[in-house]
Enzyme design. Structure first.
Site, short mmCIF file in Angstrom:
data_model
loop_
_atom_site.label_atom_id
_atom_site.label_comp_id
_atom_site.label_asym_id
_atom_site.label_seq_id
_atom_site.Cartn_x
_atom_site.Cartn_y
_atom_site.Cartn_z
N ILE A 194 0.88 -1.18 0.00
CA ILE A 194 0.00 0.00 0.00
C ILE A 194 0.91 1.22 0.00
O ILE A 194 1.74 1.36 0.91
CB ILE A 194 -0.89 0.01 1.26
N HIS A 195 0.74 2.08 -0.97
CA HIS A 195 1.65 3.22 -1.13
C HIS A 195 0.90 4.53 -1.01
O HIS A 195 -0.22 4.62 -1.52
CB HIS A 195 2.33 3.13 -2.49
N PRO A 196 1.42 5.53 -0.37
CA PRO A 196 2.63 5.52 0.45
C PRO A 196 2.28 5.10 1.88
O PRO A 196 1.33 5.61 2.47
CB PRO A 196 3.09 6.98 0.42
#
Ligand code: FAD
Ligand code: NDP
Length: 475
Positions: free
Chosen positions: A460-462
């Site tokens: 999962i970004h950021p």
């Protein structure tokens, strides 16, 4: 139900473990008795129902830790344009203590209401003592006794802070975590003695609140934990301003005009300093004195006072059980005491057969840079499996929001993997929200996931947690 006894089950000690037993047994329609009594600290500090966790443990500690973290965010607030925030403003101790105690009293009230109004529960604010294997003496604050009987007895009396035996008047010249969270006067310049969970957590938030804090370390930081992570915690705390004196213990503590003159020996030289407060955090002892254990035949460890119980929580007397911090070899954590209590009731009354498992329990140390872990430390894994049979992945990173105010230091994560079958046997994370991040990885370790499984997870970004599913660097 056995009409021979007043209660189906009687619990001595209403903390995390004891209240769980009461709750679970009551829901099954059992006649439940509970004795919970708080012996004051040497300074006379006392508290309400719920045991250590909500009164003088997890909850007030986390509230103070969060307060220190909120203080840290003042720098980011200023950097991002919030007006009227002074990153160097002073903190008011009494406001915090009042707020912490307001929240603690809310928990006490909820417990009190539940204990007093729930059918099937009889609550005694009295000291419990075993008289024989089915009889408990209940002693009130004036020393008056009454006796009750029960088919099963569960001892869940927890633990209390330990004191050194070789320093005169130490109990009055120092405070412990039992006193800290309701301390009327700000602690000021503080010496924290000890170097594990309680010591480092308290030293961390006291530094964050603006006090001059020194930690006196007898040997290593966080015994039993991954030592690379422990040293990184120490380094980060130093950046924040906590001082460390390593490899010594106090040799004397004296009162000098209301302050504490502490002496110690380092490298053969006597040294000393004056502190406003000395906080002892040198471990905890089982609260089993005067429980009548010997008289009834419940075996204890003579040195630690801890009760000896088998995997099914049974003591040497078959109808007497013991759970939580007062039992030898158990993890001293609230969720382990709770799960242990639940499983005990399932086994006693619902044909359950699950015993409490103490391996792969996730835990978090709430130091300024939080540390969450589950499974083997690197040191323990090398000892058990050999270095050549392990793959150790690491990642050093900086959370995005730290860049607003150029926070110093770095975060770090580590996975320990067995080469033979690719199974992850250790997870270590040093960074923000460690408890939240670690809880999920606790499931991963319980399910015996492989490193390849993590490699197949899209991050999962950021986020900070994405660092863990992207680790490719071997140590
Ligand atoms: P306790 O909660 O200690 O309850 C025992 C109860 O029995 C007490 O109310 C005691 O007064 C009473 N009692 C004792 N003798 C008698 C008697 N003879 N008759 C009647 N009553 C008696 N754990 C975590 O999981 N997370 C954390 O963040 C965390 N932080 C902590 C921070 C600090 C400062 C401390 C000290 C502990 C912390 N812990 C934490 C540990 C956690 O609080 C304990 O593991 C947990 O409370 C143990 O539960 P227990 O039921 O065994 O005993
Ligand atoms: P611990 O038993 O974990 O650690 C005791 C510390 O005191 C060690 O650093 C030890 O050093 C040191 N020590 C022991 N005796 C002396 C002495 N005579 N002089 C100086 N130092 C000494 O105790 P804690 O009180 O920190 O924690 C008790 C338990 O409470 C923990 O094990 C944990 O399970 C629970 N807890 C959990 C928390 C959480 O989940 N976040 C937070 C707080 C507590 P040495 O290594 O040399 O033996």
């Amino acid at each position: 139900m056995n009409p021979q006894y007043q209660y189906d089950i009687f619990v001595i000690g209403g903390g995390s473990g004891g209240l769980t037993v009461v709750d679970e047994a009551q829901k099954l329609g059992k006649r439940v008795g509970l004795a919970d009594y708080i012996k004051p600290s040497p300074h006379g500090t006392q508290w309400g129902t719920g045991g250590t966790c909500p009164n003088v443990g997890c909850i007030p500690k986390k509230l103070m830790h969060m307060t220190a973290l909120i203080g840290e965010i003042r720098h980011e607030l200023t950097a991002t344009g919030w007006q009227g925030v002074d990153p160097h403003s002073k903190h008011d101790w009494n406001t915090l203590v009042n707020e912490v105690q307001r929240q603690v009293k809310g928990i006490n009230k909820a417990n009190d209401d539940w204990l007093v109004t729930t059918n099937g529960i009889t609550y005694y604010n009295k000291l419990g003592k075993l008289k024989d294997d089915h009889t408990i003496e209940l002693i009130d604050k004036d020393g008056q006794s009454e006796f009750v009987t029960a088919e099963y007895i569960v001892i869940a009396v927890g633990s209390r802070p330990s004191f050194p035996t070789d320093i005169p008047n130490v109990k009055l010249l120092t405070i412990t975590s039992d006193d800290l969270f309701s301390l009327k006067k700000a602690p000021g310049k503080t010496l924290v003695v000890g170097a594990s969970y309680v010591a480092l957590e308290c030293a961390g938030f006291l530094t964050g609140l603006g006090y001059d804090v020194t930690v006196m370390v007898r040997s290593i930081l966080l015994r039993g934990f991954d030592q690379e992570m422990a040293e990184r915690i120490g380094e980060f705390m130093k950046i924040q301003g906590t001082k460390f004196i390593r490899g010594t213990i106090p040799t004397s503590i004296e009162d000098v005009d209301g302050k504490r003159l502490v002496k110690w020996v380092l490298n053969g030289q006597e040294q000393s300093d004056i502190f406003d407060t000395v906080l002892l955090a040198i471990g905890r002892s089982a609260d089993t004195q005067n429980l009548g254990l010997e008289q009834v035949g419940v075996q204890t460890n003579k040195e630690s006072g801890k009760i000896i119980a088998n995997d099914a929580d049974s003591t040497s007397v078959s109808n007497i059980f013991a759970i939580g911090d007062c039992v030898q070899g158990r993890l001293e954590l609230t969720p382990t005491a709770i799960m242990c209590g639940k499983r005990l009731i399932k086994r006693l009354y619902c044909n359950g057969n699950q015993i409490m498992e103490y391996s792969d329990v996730s835990t978090t140390v709430f130091t300024p840079l939080e540390y969450g872990c589950v499974g083997y430390s690197e040191d323990a894994a090398i000892k058990k499996f050999g270095k050549e049979n392990l793959k150790i992945f690491t990642s050093e990173f900086t959370p995005l929001f730290w860049n607003f105010a150029n926070r110093k230091g770095t975060c770090y994560a580590k996975l320990i993997v067995k080469k033979e079958d690719d199974i992850i046997i250790g997870f270590h994370y040093l960074g923000p929200d460690a408890a939240e991040v670690t809880q999920g990885f606790g499931v991963v370790i319980k399910l015996k996931a492989k490193k390849n499984d993590l490699d197949n997870v899209v991050g999962i970004h950021p986020s900070v947690a994405e660092e863990i599913v992207q680790m490719q660097t071997w140590k």
